[in-house]
Design a protein around this motif. Structure first.
Motif, PDB file in Angstrom:
ATOM      1  N   THR A  35       0.849  -1.192   0.000  1.00 29.37           N
ATOM      2  CA  THR A  35       0.000   0.000   0.000  1.00 29.37           C
ATOM      3  C   THR A  35       0.886   1.244   0.000  1.00 29.37           C
ATOM      4  N   ASP A  36       0.255   2.410  -0.019  1.00 26.26           N
ATOM      5  CA  ASP A  36       1.011   3.664   0.011  1.00 26.26           C
ATOM      6  C   ASP A  36       1.802   3.830   1.298  1.00 26.26           C
ATOM      7  N   ASP A  37       1.387   3.160   2.361  1.00 28.41           N
ATOM      8  CA  ASP A  37       2.054   3.289   3.662  1.00 28.41           C
ATOM      9  C   ASP A  37       3.110   2.214   3.898  1.00 28.41           C
ATOM     10  N   GLY A  38       3.243   1.250   2.985  1.00 26.27           N
ATOM     11  CA  GLY A  38       4.199   0.161   3.167  1.00 26.27           C
ATOM     12  C   GLY A  38       3.553  -1.181   2.921  1.00 26.27           C
ATOM     13  N   CYS A  39       4.159  -2.225   3.442  1.00 26.34           N
ATOM     14  CA  CYS A  39       3.705  -3.579   3.150  1.00 26.34           C
ATOM     15  C   CYS A  39       3.300  -4.310   4.424  1.00 26.34           C
ATOM     16  N   THR A  40       2.327  -5.202   4.307  1.00 24.44           N
ATOM     17  CA  THR A  40       1.913  -6.063   5.410  1.00 24.44           C
ATOM     18  C   THR A  40       1.811  -7.499   4.909  1.00 24.44           C
ATOM     19  N   PRO A  41       2.096  -8.471   5.791  1.00 23.62           N
ATOM     20  CA  PRO A  41       2.524  -8.335   7.177  1.00 23.62           C
ATOM     21  C   PRO A  41       4.010  -7.980   7.263  1.00 23.62           C
ATOM     22  N   THR A  42       4.472  -7.661   8.467  1.00 23.46           N
ATOM     23  CA  THR A  42       5.887  -7.356   8.658  1.00 23.46           C
ATOM     24  C   THR A  42       6.669  -8.558   9.169  1.00 23.46           C
ATOM     25  N   SER A  43       5.979  -9.663   9.438  1.00 29.06           N
ATOM     26  CA  SER A  43       6.672 -10.888   9.827  1.00 29.06           C
ATOM     27  C   SER A  43       5.884 -12.094   9.339  1.00 29.06           C
ATOM     28  N   VAL A  44       6.616 -13.153   9.041  1.00 27.51           N
ATOM     29  CA  VAL A  44       6.024 -14.401   8.556  1.00 27.51           C
ATOM     30  C   VAL A  44       6.656 -15.551   9.327  1.00 27.51           C
ATOM     31  N   GLU A  45       5.835 -16.425   9.901  1.00 27.50           N
ATOM     32  CA  GLU A  45       6.347 -17.595  10.609  1.00 27.50           C
ATOM     33  C   GLU A  45       6.491 -18.744   9.624  1.00 27.50           C
ATOM     34  N   ALA A  46       7.629 -19.409   9.664  1.00 23.90           N
ATOM     35  CA  ALA A  46       7.899 -20.496   8.725  1.00 23.90           C
ATOM     36  C   ALA A  46       8.716 -21.565   9.429  1.00 23.90           C
ATOM     37  N   THR A  47       9.018 -22.641   8.714  1.00 24.79           N
ATOM     38  CA  THR A  47       9.885 -23.693   9.233  1.00 24.79           C
ATOM     39  C   THR A  47      11.125 -23.791   8.353  1.00 24.79           C
ATOM     40  N   ALA A  48      12.215 -24.252   8.931  1.00 29.28           N
ATOM     41  CA  ALA A  48      13.467 -24.372   8.188  1.00 29.28           C
ATOM     42  C   ALA A  48      13.270 -25.248   6.955  1.00 29.28           C
ATOM     43  N   GLY A  49      13.733 -24.769   5.798  1.00 24.58           N
ATOM     44  CA  GLY A  49      13.641 -25.525   4.557  1.00 24.58           C
ATOM     45  C   GLY A  49      12.299 -25.446   3.856  1.00 24.58           C
ATOM     46  N   GLU A  50      11.341 -24.725   4.416  1.00 23.65           N
ATOM     47  CA  GLU A  50      10.006 -24.643   3.821  1.00 23.65           C
ATOM     48  C   GLU A  50      10.022 -23.797   2.550  1.00 23.65           C
ATOM     49  N   LYS A  51       9.204 -24.194   1.572  1.00 23.86           N
ATOM     50  CA  LYS A  51       9.032 -23.406   0.355  1.00 23.86           C
ATOM     51  C   LYS A  51       7.776 -22.566   0.499  1.00 23.86           C
ATOM     52  N   LEU A  52       7.929 -21.257   0.280  1.00 24.26           N
ATOM     53  CA  LEU A  52       6.804 -20.342   0.379  1.00 24.26           C
ATOM     54  C   LEU A  52       6.439 -19.800  -0.996  1.00 24.26           C
ATOM     55  N   ASN A  53       5.144 -19.616  -1.213  1.00 18.93           N
ATOM     56  CA  ASN A  53       4.644 -18.975  -2.423  1.00 18.93           C
ATOM     57  C   ASN A  53       4.119 -17.600  -2.010  1.00 18.93           C
ATOM     58  N   LEU A  54       4.951 -16.566  -2.220  1.00 18.35           N
ATOM     59  CA  LEU A  54       4.576 -15.216  -1.818  1.00 18.35           C
ATOM     60  C   LEU A  54       3.642 -14.621  -2.869  1.00 18.35           C
ATOM     61  N   LYS A  55       2.419 -14.321  -2.456  1.00 18.87           N
ATOM     62  CA  LYS A  55       1.442 -13.678  -3.345  1.00 18.87           C
ATOM     63  C   LYS A  55       1.460 -12.190  -3.023  1.00 18.87           C
ATOM     64  N   VAL A  56       2.190 -11.424  -3.833  1.00 19.18           N
ATOM     65  CA  VAL A  56       2.442 -10.019  -3.545  1.00 19.18           C
ATOM     66  C   VAL A  56       1.496  -9.164  -4.380  1.00 19.18           C
ATOM     67  N   LYS A  57       0.623  -8.416  -3.697  1.00 19.17           N
ATOM     68  CA  LYS A  57      -0.393  -7.606  -4.356  1.00 19.17           C
ATOM     69  C   LYS A  57      -0.080  -6.126  -4.174  1.00 19.17           C
ATOM     70  N   ASN A  58       0.024  -5.400  -5.284  1.00 19.03           N
ATOM     71  CA  ASN A  58       0.300  -3.968  -5.264  1.00 19.03           C
ATOM     72  C   ASN A  58      -1.014  -3.209  -5.408  1.00 19.03           C
ATOM     73  N   GLU A  59      -1.435  -2.555  -4.322  1.00 17.42           N
ATOM     74  CA  GLU A  59      -2.692  -1.810  -4.339  1.00 17.42           C
ATOM     75  C   GLU A  59      -2.468  -0.319  -4.543  1.00 17.42           C
ATOM     76  N   THR A  60      -1.262   0.076  -4.956  1.00 14.07           N
ATOM     77  CA  THR A  60      -0.959   1.495  -5.133  1.00 14.07           C
ATOM     78  C   THR A  60      -0.971   1.875  -6.615  1.00 14.07           C
ATOM     79  N   GLY A  61      -0.685   3.144  -6.866  1.00 14.10           N
ATOM     80  CA  GLY A  61      -0.569   3.631  -8.234  1.00 14.10           C
ATOM     81  C   GLY A  61       0.879   3.766  -8.662  1.00 14.10           C
ATOM     82  N   ASP A  62       1.782   3.077  -7.974  1.00 13.05           N
ATOM     83  CA  ASP A  62       3.211   3.176  -8.259  1.00 13.05           C
ATOM     84  C   ASP A  62       3.797   1.777  -8.378  1.00 13.05           C
ATOM     85  N   ILE A  63       5.016   1.696  -8.880  1.00 11.55           N
ATOM     86  CA  ILE A  63       5.707   0.420  -9.001  1.00 11.55           C
ATOM     87  C   ILE A  63       6.360   0.068  -7.667  1.00 11.55           C
ATOM     88  N   TYR A  64       6.078  -1.118  -7.152  1.00  8.73           N
ATOM     89  CA  TYR A  64       6.683  -1.611  -5.918  1.00  8.73           C
ATOM     90  C   TYR A  64       7.720  -2.672  -6.259  1.00  8.73           C
TER      91      TYR A  64
END
Length: 242
Positions: A35-64
């Motif tokens: 968003t215009d104020d930054g990104c959320t969440p600011t922390s993600v809990e995971a396990t060692a060796g885990e594969k994550l699929n980050l779904k990153v959504k830009n809700e602003t009018g600028d390039i993030y």
């Protein structure tokens, strides 16, 4: 790697949008909102060796942008305004806390911590050029001195072509050198040398067209042990390619 993304960003707009090889295939889905104020969440809990699929959504009018810092192995991915990108991220087998920086160049920045128990947080030091950058033969060279909190190139302008940037950190803090192409309302990242420790240096060669650029350090609080935003402290300067 952790230093020069270099010409991964010069292979064309299509490659930019794909994020230099990032893959969103498989893994546990983690939603990140820009968003215009930054990104959320600011922390993600995971396990060692885990594969994550980050779904990153830009809700602003600028390039993030989002990338790994301080040793996290996630190359820079650009998310255009109003779009969503799927990005694969492998949590280190050793666990620990790794950091992702979610930011608009020169604007809002957020550090996202991926927590996976005890373990190292990554190393920081002088960088090594990527194969793409090494493959270019430089037409000209400019030395850029970094310090607290200034960016001073040996020349303020150069002719278009393959330009080698040698960043020398004369300060005590960790700095980085970004080459930003100025566009209406913001900047586009062309190349970067990250995590240059005091007294160290790094090089990259970029194929630059004529235009207005900024040379800058984009380290933000929480990155490389910094408590301040280096760009906002004045670590940027104009650079012209003729």
């Amino acid at each position: 790697m952790r230093t020069i993304l270099g010409l991964c960003l010069t292979a064309g707009a299509a490659l930019l949008l794909l994020g230099c090889g990032a893959s969103g295939a498989g893994g546990r889905e983690v939603n990140i909102t820009q968003t215009d104020d930054g990104c959320t969440p600011t922390s993600v809990e995971a396990t060692a060796g885990e594969k994550l699929n980050l779904k990153v959504k830009n809700e602003t009018g600028d390039i993030y942008e989002i990338e790994g810092i301080d040793g996290a192995k996630l190359e820079e991915v650009i998310v255009p305004e109003g779009r969503t990108r799927s990005i694969g991220y492998n949590v280190p087998d050793s666990g620990g806390t790794t950091k992702l920086k979610c930011y608009v160049p020169g604007g809002a920045s957020t550090i996202i911590e991926v927590n996976a128990g005890e373990g190292p947080t990554g190393d920081v030091g002088a960088g090594e050029p990527t194969a793409q950058s090494e493959a270019l033969v430089a037409d000209s060279t400019v030395v850029v001195l970094l310090d607290e909190y200034t960016v001073e190139p040996g020349r303020a302008s150069l002719e278009s072509g393959n330009i080698e940037f040698e960043a020398v950190n004369g300060g005590k803090e960790i700095h980085e050198l970004y080459v930003l192409k100025v566009r209406e309302g913001g900047y586009d990242v062309v190349g970067e040398i990250e995590n240059i420790a005091g007294g160290d240096s790094g090089k990259m060669t970029l194929a630059l067209d004529a235009g207005e650029y900024q040379l800058a350090c984009l380290i933000v609080p929480g990155e490389a042990d910094s408590t301040v935003d280096h760009f906002k402290k004045g670590m940027h300067t104009d650079f012209v390619v003729e």
